[in-house]
Scaffold this motif. Structure first.
Motif, PDB file in Angstrom:
ATOM      1  N   ALA A 143      -2.885  15.551  13.479  1.00  0.00           N
ATOM      2  CA  ALA A 143      -4.109  14.830  13.801  1.00  0.00           C
ATOM      3  C   ALA A 143      -5.143  15.017  12.697  1.00  0.00           C
ATOM      4  O   ALA A 143      -5.103  15.975  11.928  1.00  0.00           O
ATOM      5  CB  ALA A 143      -4.677  15.331  15.134  1.00  0.00           C
ATOM      6  N   SER A 144      -6.072  14.075  12.637  1.00  0.00           N
ATOM      7  CA  SER A 144      -7.209  14.149  11.730  1.00  0.00           C
ATOM      8  C   SER A 144      -6.762  14.382  10.287  1.00  0.00           C
ATOM      9  O   SER A 144      -6.065  13.567   9.723  1.00  0.00           O
ATOM     10  CB  SER A 144      -8.178  15.234  12.212  1.00  0.00           C
ATOM     11  OG  SER A 144      -8.688  14.899  13.480  1.00  0.00           O
ATOM     12  N   GLY A 145      -7.190  15.516   9.680  1.00  0.00           N
ATOM     13  CA  GLY A 145      -6.856  15.771   8.284  1.00  0.00           C
ATOM     14  C   GLY A 145      -5.370  15.812   8.012  1.00  0.00           C
ATOM     15  O   GLY A 145      -4.914  15.430   6.932  1.00  0.00           O
ATOM     16  N   CYS A 146      -4.596  16.261   8.980  1.00  0.00           N
ATOM     17  CA  CYS A 146      -3.136  16.266   8.827  1.00  0.00           C
ATOM     18  C   CYS A 146      -2.619  14.839   8.727  1.00  0.00           C
ATOM     19  O   CYS A 146      -1.751  14.541   7.889  1.00  0.00           O
ATOM     20  CB  CYS A 146      -2.484  17.000   9.991  1.00  0.00           C
ATOM     21  SG  CYS A 146      -0.681  17.028   9.938  1.00  0.00           S
ATOM     22  N   TYR A 147      -3.176  13.936   9.570  1.00  0.00           N
ATOM     23  CA  TYR A 147      -2.726  12.553   9.484  1.00  0.00           C
ATOM     24  C   TYR A 147      -3.217  11.881   8.203  1.00  0.00           C
ATOM     25  O   TYR A 147      -2.556  10.991   7.658  1.00  0.00           O
ATOM     26  CB  TYR A 147      -3.177  11.751  10.702  1.00  0.00           C
ATOM     27  CG  TYR A 147      -2.509  10.396  10.726  1.00  0.00           C
ATOM     28  CD1 TYR A 147      -1.195  10.262  11.160  1.00  0.00           C
ATOM     29  CD2 TYR A 147      -3.168   9.270  10.249  1.00  0.00           C
ATOM     30  CE1 TYR A 147      -0.552   9.043  11.137  1.00  0.00           C
ATOM     31  CE2 TYR A 147      -2.533   8.042  10.217  1.00  0.00           C
ATOM     32  CZ  TYR A 147      -1.220   7.932  10.659  1.00  0.00           C
ATOM     33  OH  TYR A 147      -0.581   6.722  10.614  1.00  0.00           O
ATOM     34  N   TYR A 148      -4.380  12.285   7.720  1.00  0.00           N
ATOM     35  CA  TYR A 148      -4.878  11.815   6.417  1.00  0.00           C
ATOM     36  C   TYR A 148      -3.798  12.060   5.356  1.00  0.00           C
ATOM     37  O   TYR A 148      -3.449  11.157   4.576  1.00  0.00           O
ATOM     38  CB  TYR A 148      -6.159  12.574   6.085  1.00  0.00           C
ATOM     39  CG  TYR A 148      -6.976  12.059   4.925  1.00  0.00           C
ATOM     40  CD1 TYR A 148      -6.395  11.571   3.753  1.00  0.00           C
ATOM     41  CD2 TYR A 148      -8.367  12.089   4.989  1.00  0.00           C
ATOM     42  CE1 TYR A 148      -7.168  11.124   2.694  1.00  0.00           C
ATOM     43  CE2 TYR A 148      -9.150  11.639   3.926  1.00  0.00           C
ATOM     44  CZ  TYR A 148      -8.544  11.163   2.788  1.00  0.00           C
ATOM     45  OH  TYR A 148      -9.316  10.721   1.743  1.00  0.00           O
ATOM     46  N   ILE A 149      -3.259  13.275   5.323  1.00  0.00           N
ATOM     47  CA  ILE A 149      -2.209  13.613   4.358  1.00  0.00           C
ATOM     48  C   ILE A 149      -0.943  12.814   4.632  1.00  0.00           C
ATOM     49  O   ILE A 149      -0.310  12.275   3.723  1.00  0.00           O
ATOM     50  CB  ILE A 149      -1.923  15.120   4.415  1.00  0.00           C
ATOM     51  CG1 ILE A 149      -3.145  15.911   3.927  1.00  0.00           C
ATOM     52  CG2 ILE A 149      -0.686  15.484   3.588  1.00  0.00           C
ATOM     53  CD1 ILE A 149      -3.036  17.411   4.110  1.00  0.00           C
ATOM     54  N   ALA A 150      -0.564  12.727   5.912  1.00  0.00           N
ATOM     55  CA  ALA A 150       0.684  12.054   6.273  1.00  0.00           C
ATOM     56  C   ALA A 150       0.673  10.579   5.892  1.00  0.00           C
ATOM     57  O   ALA A 150       1.721   9.991   5.593  1.00  0.00           O
ATOM     58  CB  ALA A 150       0.936  12.201   7.774  1.00  0.00           C
ATOM     59  N   ALA A 151      -0.508   9.967   5.885  1.00  0.00           N
ATOM     60  CA  ALA A 151      -0.596   8.546   5.583  1.00  0.00           C
ATOM     61  C   ALA A 151      -0.133   8.219   4.173  1.00  0.00           C
ATOM     62  O   ALA A 151       0.177   7.057   3.870  1.00  0.00           O
ATOM     63  CB  ALA A 151      -2.039   8.063   5.782  1.00  0.00           C
ATOM     64  N   ALA A 152      -0.078   9.205   3.297  1.00  0.00           N
ATOM     65  CA  ALA A 152       0.365   8.977   1.923  1.00  0.00           C
ATOM     66  C   ALA A 152       1.891   8.938   1.805  1.00  0.00           C
ATOM     67  O   ALA A 152       2.419   8.536   0.762  1.00  0.00           O
ATOM     68  CB  ALA A 152      -0.182  10.074   1.014  1.00  0.00           C
ATOM     69  N   ALA A 153       2.608   9.349   2.849  1.00  0.00           N
ATOM     70  CA  ALA A 153       4.074   9.425   2.786  1.00  0.00           C
ATOM     71  C   ALA A 153       4.705   8.043   2.856  1.00  0.00           C
ATOM     72  O   ALA A 153       4.088   7.061   3.288  1.00  0.00           O
ATOM     73  CB  ALA A 153       4.596  10.295   3.922  1.00  0.00           C
ATOM     74  N   ASP A 154       5.961   7.971   2.447  1.00  0.00           N
ATOM     75  CA  ASP A 154       6.706   6.711   2.562  1.00  0.00           C
ATOM     76  C   ASP A 154       6.932   6.343   4.025  1.00  0.00           C
ATOM     77  O   ASP A 154       6.813   5.176   4.399  1.00  0.00           O
ATOM     78  CB  ASP A 154       8.056   6.831   1.842  1.00  0.00           C
ATOM     79  CG  ASP A 154       7.885   6.965   0.344  1.00  0.00           C
ATOM     80  OD1 ASP A 154       7.194   6.121  -0.248  1.00  0.00           O
ATOM     81  OD2 ASP A 154       8.429   7.918  -0.238  1.00  0.00           O
ATOM     82  N   LYS A 155       7.253   7.343   4.847  1.00  0.00           N
ATOM     83  CA  LYS A 155       7.439   7.118   6.274  1.00  0.00           C
ATOM     84  C   LYS A 155       7.015   8.364   7.043  1.00  0.00           C
ATOM     85  O   LYS A 155       7.061   9.478   6.510  1.00  0.00           O
ATOM     86  CB  LYS A 155       8.892   6.766   6.608  1.00  0.00           C
ATOM     87  CG  LYS A 155       9.320   5.376   6.161  1.00  0.00           C
ATOM     88  CD  LYS A 155      10.730   5.058   6.643  1.00  0.00           C
ATOM     89  CE  LYS A 155      11.137   3.647   6.243  1.00  0.00           C
ATOM     90  NZ  LYS A 155      12.515   3.310   6.713  1.00  0.00           N
ATOM     91  N   ILE A 156       6.631   8.160   8.300  1.00  0.00           N
ATOM     92  CA  ILE A 156       6.245   9.250   9.195  1.00  0.00           C
ATOM     93  C   ILE A 156       7.178   9.222  10.394  1.00  0.00           C
ATOM     94  O   ILE A 156       7.338   8.190  11.050  1.00  0.00           O
ATOM     95  CB  ILE A 156       4.784   9.101   9.660  1.00  0.00           C
ATOM     96  CG1 ILE A 156       3.842   9.111   8.463  1.00  0.00           C
ATOM     97  CG2 ILE A 156       4.419  10.218  10.637  1.00  0.00           C
ATOM     98  CD1 ILE A 156       2.390   8.805   8.830  1.00  0.00           C
TER      99      ILE A 156
END
Length: 312
Positions: A143-156
């Protein structure tokens, strides 16, 4: 009785000589034990401060492996989250045996600055290494900052019960002016600069300063939204609550475009990257780094308390 008139003197000389020999042996043993302790202490210090510059995957022989990185806990300076992830990414991409990278995420968020640093680094590395895919696998929460980082990935990839989202920013605090009035406590604060004491919990709310604080939060929120839109692109669905700070379960996050599918670290390594062997590239937390961070955190805690926005 001994006929030798010098026997007493000779006996004393022998006793004195024996005493000298014993003292010499005692000193030698003391020196030995001191040297032994110095060696032990030196070895312990060396073990604490010496880190071998070796990429984990380079020890493996075979057709390649999936590199993994741990994103655990609150994203802040105390945990050294950003530095660990960036260092681990560099090592994973540098290893010629890496076939893909998985960030194993379980974090409620944290610092917007540190989250943005990792997001930018992932985007930079992906441009440099387009043939190596990078995925995020969510465990309990991202959530939040963690999802900020995850959004840069090719897939989640998520679990059905994973918690995803919370795309928002907060800054909290307390106000003690009412308690001070009841206790008869007077606040004697002097500043140079009309906004220097902005957010002071012992001073009355200042509408102008509160507007400034809100604008700061809104600006950071817009940075967060832009990062998610850039990272997820057309996969995001047009939902009015998407950037409101709400959270969703994994089952809801996939239809909204916040995640791409279900998966675990092992299933993604095996079925998506096609390299089942995994190697953890998360840097180890050494004693010197923990001490240095603790010192830095204590030094800066007063300044952070004035305005400390968080992604959770």
């Amino acid at each position: 009785m001994n006929d030798n008139p010098q026997w007493e003197r000779q006996l004393l000389e022998k006793l004195a000589m024996a005493s000298l020999v014993e003292q010499r042996r005692t000193r030698q043993w003391k020196i030995f034990f001191r040297l032994a302790w110095l060696v032990i202490i030196g070895a312990a210090v060396f073990g604490l401060f010496y880190t071998k510059d070796e990429v984990p995957g380079e020890r493996l022989i075979g057709d390649g492996h999936t590199a993994t990185l741990q994103l655990k806990g609150v994203i802040d300076s105390d945990n050294d989250t950003a530095e660990k992830l960036i260092t681990g990414l560099n090592d994973a991409y540098r290893d010629k045996n890496t076939r893909g990278i998985i960030i194993q995420a379980n974090s409620p968020g944290g610092s917007p600055v540190l989250s943005g640093m990792v997001y930018d680094e992932i985007r930079r590395q992906k441009k440099l290494h387009p043939a190596i895919p990078l995925y995020v696998v969510v465990e309990e929460v991202c959530a939040s900052g963690c999802y900020y980082i995850a959004a840069a990935a090719d897939k989640i990839f998520v679990d059905k019960a994973s918690i995803i989202g919370s795309i928002g920013v907060l800054s909290d605090g307390f106000g003690f002016t009412g308690v001070m009035e009841k206790l008869g406590v007077e606040r004697r604060l002097r500043t140079s600069g009309e906004n220097k004491a902005m957010g002071d919990p012992f001073s009355p709310l200042n509408p102008k300063q509160e507007a400034i604080r809100q604008q700061l939060l809104d600006d950071i929120h817009q940075q967060f939204i832009s990062a998610v839109k850039d990272g997820r692109g057309s996969r995001l669905h047009n939902d009015p609550d998407l950037f409101s700070g709400l959270i969703w379960l994994g089952t809801k996050s996939i239809p909204l475009g916040l995640a791409d599918g279900y998966g675990t670290v092992h299933s993604v390594a095996r079925d998506v990257i096609k390299s089942e062997k995994t190697v953890d590239y998360t840097p180890e937390d050494t004693f010197p780094s923990r001490f240095a961070r603790r010192l830095g955190v204590e030094f800066s805690s007063g300044v952070k308390g004035l305005f400390d926005p968080r992604f959770f």
